[in-house]
Design a protein around this motif. Sequence first.
Motif, PDB file in Angstrom:
ATOM      1  N   HIS A 176      -5.017  -9.411   3.907  1.00  0.00           N
ATOM      2  CA  HIS A 176      -4.935 -10.233   3.141  1.00  0.00           C
ATOM      3  C   HIS A 176      -2.823 -10.865   2.249  1.00  0.00           C
ATOM      4  O   HIS A 176      -3.120 -11.430   2.339  1.00  0.00           O
ATOM      5  N   PHE A 191      -0.930  -4.468   1.806  1.00  0.00           N
ATOM      6  CA  PHE A 191      -2.965  -5.139   1.565  1.00  0.00           C
ATOM      7  C   PHE A 191      -3.375  -5.765   2.420  1.00  0.00           C
ATOM      8  O   PHE A 191      -2.420  -6.830   2.991  1.00  0.00           O
ATOM      9  N   ASP A 213       0.261  -1.364  -0.265  1.00  0.00           N
ATOM     10  CA  ASP A 213      -0.076  -0.420   0.104  1.00  0.00           C
ATOM     11  C   ASP A 213       0.905   1.348  -0.257  1.00  0.00           C
ATOM     12  O   ASP A 213       1.638   1.048   1.361  1.00  0.00           O
ATOM     13  N   GLU A 267     -11.419  -6.391  -5.703  1.00  0.00           N
ATOM     14  CA  GLU A 267     -11.379  -4.823  -4.882  1.00  0.00           C
ATOM     15  C   GLU A 267     -10.139  -4.321  -4.160  1.00  0.00           C
ATOM     16  O   GLU A 267      -9.406  -4.211  -3.441  1.00  0.00           O
ATOM     17  N   ASP A 268      -9.733  -6.643  -3.219  1.00  0.00           N
ATOM     18  CA  ASP A 268      -8.809  -6.938  -2.956  1.00  0.00           C
ATOM     19  C   ASP A 268      -8.502  -8.167  -3.116  1.00  0.00           C
ATOM     20  O   ASP A 268      -8.738  -8.597  -4.055  1.00  0.00           O
ATOM     21  N   LYS A 326      -6.081  -4.763 -10.147  1.00  0.00           N
ATOM     22  CA  LYS A 326      -6.581  -4.077  -8.829  1.00  0.00           C
ATOM     23  C   LYS A 326      -6.970  -3.144  -8.097  1.00  0.00           C
ATOM     24  O   LYS A 326      -6.525  -2.026  -8.839  1.00  0.00           O
TER      25      LYS A 326
END
Length: 228
Positions: free
Chosen positions: A98, A96, A17, A209-210, A194
């Motif tokens: 997970h 990010f 991130d 989205e994830d 993503k």
Amino acid sequence: MPKIEAVFFDLDGTLLDRSASVVKFIEDQYDRFWPALSLIDKQRYKSRFIELDSRGYVWKDKVYSQLLKEFSITDLKWEDLLEDYMTNFKHSCIGFPHLHEVLGNLQQMGVKVGLVSNGKTPFQMNNVKALGIEEYFDSILISEAVGYRKPDPRIFQLALDELGVWATNSIFVGDHPENDVAAARNIGMVGVWKRDDYWDEAEADFIIEDLKSLLNIILEGAAFNERL
């Protein structure tokens, strides 16, 4: 959907991130250099750095040179700030959600895992290690080390060759619509975007989205192939 043998990831904006990491880093950097920066509001310094950085596409010698010039800072050299960035950014790396779960599950599924990232080799490898994810990868390619940058198809082909897989049996996951998704699809890989709100849309085979959503794509593909 072909049987997926390998999944390749971009780093910044996909696994790392970067936006959150940059905010944390620049706040910490301001504190480290506070005596020389104290006449500048911290929020102003942070906001201007983020603007000049342009999501990492402007190298930091130019960013810091411009910052010092704009704020009329004479007690610091841009080289000092750049060295601090190169040395300490890794301490601000935020992954990010997970991240480890998804990479670990891919390993357990027997899927090969690769990383293809633009950037300076030592810097990017330090960030990979800071996230604690190096052990998950069967291959890591950084543009500086291999001499090609995304979206050059040659860096994607190198990654495929290193893992001994066909493009059609491989997924590439990235946040950049052109450098990651379009470039990967152009050589026959399954392109997964993503989603990043900086871009309105991307032409992709799948949009997630994830990171956790990626597992569903692979599992659904496996189930499809079992029915054939």
